[in-house]
Every structure is written in structure tokens, then in C-alpha cells.
Design an enzyme around this catalytic site. Structure first.
Site, PDB file in Angstrom:
ATOM      1  N   GLU A  65      -9.232 -11.084 -48.747  1.00 52.19           N
ATOM      2  CA  GLU A  65      -9.316 -12.369 -49.426  1.00 52.19           C
ATOM      3  C   GLU A  65      -9.763 -12.267 -50.890  1.00 52.19           C
ATOM      4  O   GLU A  65     -10.833 -12.750 -51.277  1.00 52.19           O
ATOM      5  CB  GLU A  65     -10.269 -13.302 -48.670  1.00 52.19           C
ATOM      6  CG  GLU A  65      -9.843 -13.562 -47.242  1.00 52.19           C
ATOM      7  CD  GLU A  65     -10.728 -14.548 -46.498  1.00 52.19           C
ATOM      8  OE1 GLU A  65     -10.352 -14.969 -45.410  1.00 52.19           O
ATOM      9  OE2 GLU A  65     -11.812 -14.908 -47.034  1.00 52.19           O
TER      10      GLU A  65
ATOM     11  N   GLU B  87      -7.475 -12.660 -39.476  1.00 57.30           N
ATOM     12  CA  GLU B  87      -8.611 -13.531 -39.141  1.00 57.30           C
ATOM     13  C   GLU B  87      -8.086 -14.901 -38.736  1.00 57.30           C
ATOM     14  O   GLU B  87      -7.218 -15.461 -39.404  1.00 57.30           O
ATOM     15  CB  GLU B  87      -9.576 -13.736 -40.322  1.00 57.30           C
ATOM     16  CG  GLU B  87     -10.479 -12.579 -40.631  1.00 57.30           C
ATOM     17  CD  GLU B  87     -11.441 -12.902 -41.774  1.00 57.30           C
ATOM     18  OE1 GLU B  87     -11.804 -14.093 -41.949  1.00 57.30           O
ATOM     19  OE2 GLU B  87     -11.819 -11.970 -42.502  1.00 57.30           O
TER      20      GLU B  87
END
Length: 445
Positions: free
Chosen positions: A163, A351
Site C-alpha cells: 500500500e 488483504e
């Protein structure tokens, strides 16, 4: 009963600072999250990751727990400050911990997936400018090359960054993550240097001759226009550019989106941190894309917003403890969009999960909301696969309740409950349900 493909990988994930603890053991150096969490007012009730889930000492128990649940793969991150705690000083004890973890995973036939960077930059590098300093790219490549050399025979799947949007914008524009800065130009430079380090690390992995695959994990948040009005659709496009295309485009198209460059530079188009050849490096071919998905974003035009001219509408319907709306249909649409617009490469949900107000009652943790959340998202993933989508695996966030960054220990994402005072682990009902899912005993639509 419909089933996922036989070779589909079911996993779970954690990150070093969120679970390891042992912040000052075996030569580990300070990270920016050690510093940030000690800054008054930055983290809920002053919580920090000094102990966290004590995974550093309890990893054998945690691996056994995964094995008992039938987990097939474990995605974890490596703490850079354990490997290079000071400038130029390699720490063998730091590598030794990950070797022990990897040996334990292999002993239980659990496939390791190693994330090289999950936000915990060594503080000594931050003192030199952190990711705003282009030289940090070279330090990152050296760190990655060390991991390939020392651990490459035990790890066959690498993720360069987790991320980068969060590292760049939460850390350097909004100031809610370490190092807590608030400067758009700085955040843009950080985003570029993160992506440049990704590309250079992919090149380094190819040079290493190590077998395996390498990719990147992006958090992708679909932006949906509140209405069909032109103002709202354009606002949604800008929101998508900020949250998604700014990272997808350079990886898969070799360029930053021109509309966002215009917005970010107020029309000048000048991003002085980009050097000749950088975009060629960033778009170095990868082997897979990791997708972190939690929620979608309903956007309307907002002329009072100086940067994007947009704002998000309040969440309607069911939501998690984070206040995030539950919308599995957006995961399905996101996966199709990636296939259509960006890549035919294998995709992994690296995720996906939810926080709820879990409590222990009579030694048990019932979390039906989390089960329903996961089931609905698994169903969306299955639809994509059933329609020809190249989705290879799914990593539930998270194995354990843990340090949830600025939220401290207030939010619980784990399928395993952690009593932070005793470090007792209690598999929640969702963990038992996931075990049945992995064994093919739960139907999918």
C-alpha cells in the site's frame, strides 16, 4: 456445491510492527512507527507496538495455530530496522529471526509470502529525509538484495511494497501515519520514490537468479459517483485517479495519469522529482498484483475541496467498526476492471477483512458479522474466477488482533482474538468457519 479451484491458495496476513513486539531486542533499531507512536496525540490512547502480539517470541505457537486452522499460506512483512538498524550495519540476529520463522512455516507446509516494506522505515533513514530523499531508493534496493541473498532459498513469493498510497499520502499529506507530515509536494515525491524503489527491486530480484515471483500490493478503493450528474462523475474520476490510477498506471502503463498530473501541479505538469527513465523502471514487468480491498467510496462534487473538488458521502447500510461500508459487489467489479484495463497477470487478494467489537464470553468469541463479511466477499471472488478471472489466492486480514496503526489496539481485525495482557490466543468463530471454508465444506454461490 460450487468450489474454488483445487490450487487456490487460502492464506492470512500480518505486518511486522503490528504483531512482532520485541522492539529493542536482538539489535533491532528504531523505526518511524516507534517514533510516531510515542508522539503525543498521534495514536489512540498512546498505544505502541513495543509488545504488540509478541509474535517475535510466540511465532511457533502462531504457526501451529495456522496449521491447526488449515492455513495454506502466511503473508508477513520483514522489519527493515531489524536488518539494518544503523547506516551500513547488517544485523545477523534480525535475519536469524526470519529464518526461524520460515523454517517453522515450511515444517508445517505453509507457503511464506514476504512483504519487504510494510511502512516501518528505519528512523535513521527518516533522519536523512526518508522517502523524500531519492537516496532512500538505493538503501531499499540494498536491503532487498540482502533479503534475496539471505532468505531467497526459503521464500518463493515476494511483495516489494504494501500500500504505497498509505505510506505516501497518509504519512506525508494527511499526517495520520508516520512520519506525520502534511505536504502535497512531499507526498508526491514520496509516492514516486516508493514506486521507483519497487521497480529497481524487481530488477534486482531478476539479477539475483533466485527462483520465485515478485509483485506489489496496492490498496484499491473503487470510487462510485453519487449521481449521474457530470459534476459527480468527474469527481469520482478524480477520486479514482488519486486513490487508484496514480499507482496502477505507472506500474502497468508506464506513465502517471495525465489528468492527475495536471491537478497536482496546478496545470504546470512539472514534477521535478521524476528523472529520465524512471517510468521505464517503475513499469518493469512483475509476476502478480496483490490487491488489498476493504470498502468502496461514494463520491460527489464538492467545490469547497481545494485538491480534488470531491467529497465522500456518509456510509449507508452495514458498516464495520472502522466505519467502512460493506460492499462486496465493489470487489467483484474491481477485479473485472483490473483484468479489463490493466493486466491479465495473476491476482491475489492480499488483504481483506473487517474489524468488529469482539468480546470473550465463556472462553469463546462469536463474530457472526465477520463470517458474513468474509463469506460475501469470497462469493464475489468466486464469481470473478467462475467468469474466467485469474485470481489465485485470498489472504484474510488478519490472523491476529493487532496494533491497528493510529487506532492502536482499539480495533480488532483478527480471526484470532488476542488478550494483550496475557497474550492468550482464542480462535474466533470466524477462524473455525474459515477452516471449514479451506476444507471445501462451505458452499459458495
Amino acid at each position: 456445491m460450487s468450489k474454488f479451484p483445487e490450487n487456490f491458495i487460502w492464506g492470512t496476513a500480518t505486518a511486522s510492527y503490528q504483531v512482532e513486539g520485541a522492539y529493542n531486542e536482538d539489535g533491532r533499531g528504531e523505526s518511524i512507527w516507534d517514533r510516531f507512536s510515542r508522539t503525543p496525540g498521534k495514536v489512540f490512547e498512546g498505544h505502541n507496538g513495543d509488545v504488540a502480539c509478541d509474535h517475535y517470541h510466540l511465532f511457533k505457537d502462531d504457526v501451529q495455530l495456522m496449521a491447526d486452522l488449515g492455513i495454506q499460506s502466511y503473508r508477513f512483512s520483514i522489519a527493515w530496522s531489524r536488518i539494518f538498524p544503523e547506516p551500513g550495519r547488517f544485523n545477523q540476529k534480525g535475519i536469524d529471526f526470519y529464518k526461524r520463522l520460515l523454517e517453522e512455516l515450511h515444517r508445517h507446509d505453509i507457503k511464506p509470502v514476504a512483504t519487504i516494506y510494510h511502512w516501518d522505515l528505519p528512523q535513521w533513514l527518516q533522519d536523512l529525509g526518508g522517502w523524500t530523499n531519492r537516496e532512500t531508493v538505493d538503501h531499499f534496493v540494498q536491503y532487498a538484495e540482502t533479503l534475496f541473498e539471505k532468505l531467497g532459498d526459503q521464500v518463493s513469493m515476494w511483495i516489494t511494497h504494501n500500500e504505497p498510497w498509505c505510506s505516501a499520502f497518509l504519512g506525508h499529506l494527511f499526517g495520520v501515519h508516520a512520519p506525520g507530515h502534511q505536504d502535497l509536494k512531499e507526498a508526491l515525491a514520496v509516492s514516486h520514490h516508493l514506486m521507483l524503489s519497487h521497480g529497481k527491486t524487481v530488477q534486482a530480484f531478476r539479477r539475483s537468479g533466485k527462483k520465485g515471483e515478485i509483485g506489489i500490493t496496492l490498496n484499491l478503493t473503487p470510487a462510485v459517483a453519487a449521481t449521474e450528474k457530470e459534476g459527480d462523475t468527474e469527481a469520482a474520476k478524480r477520486s479514482d485517479g488519486f486513490g487508484n490510477r496514480w499507482f496502477l498506471d505507472p506500474v502497468f502503463k508506464g506513465a502517471y495519469p495525465s489528468d492527475m498530473v495536471k491537478i497536482f501541479t496546478e496545470g504546470t505538469g512539472e514534477l521535478d522529482f521524476i528523472q529520465s527513465g524512471d517510468l521505464d523502471v517503475i513499469s518493469e514487468p512483475i509476476d502478480f498484483l496483490g490487491v488489498n480491498y476493504y470498502f468502496h467510496n461514494v463520491v460527489e462534487e464538492d467545490l469547497d475541496d481545494n485538491m480534488l473538488g470531491s467529497s465522500s458521502l456518509p456510509v449507508e447500510g452495514k458498516k464495520t467498526e472502522m466505519g467502512w461500508g460493506i460492499h462486496p459487489e465493489s470487489l467483484y467489479k474491481l477485479l473485472h476492471r483490473l483484468k479489463k484495463e490493466y493486466t491479465e497477470l495473476p491476482l491475489y487478494i492480499t488483504e481483506n477483512g473487517s474489524a468488529f467489537a469482539d468480546q470473550v464470553n465463556n472462553g469463546q468469541v462469536e463474530d457472526p458479522e465477520r463470517i458474513e463479511y468474509l463469506k460475501s466477499h469470497f462469493d464475489a471472488a468466486y464469481r470473478f474466477i467462475n467468469e474466467g478471472g485469474n485470481l489465485r489466492g485470498y489472504y484474510v486480514w488478519s490472523l491476529l488482533d493487532n496494533f491497528e496503526w493510529a487506532y492502536g489496539y482499539e480495533k480488532r481485525f483478527g480471526i484470532v482474538y488476542v488478550d494483550y495482557e496475557t497474550q492468550e490466543r482464542i480462535p474466533k468463530a470466524s477462524a473455525r468457519w474459515y477452516k471449514d471454508m479451506i476444507r471445501g465444506q462451505v458452499p459458495v454461490r
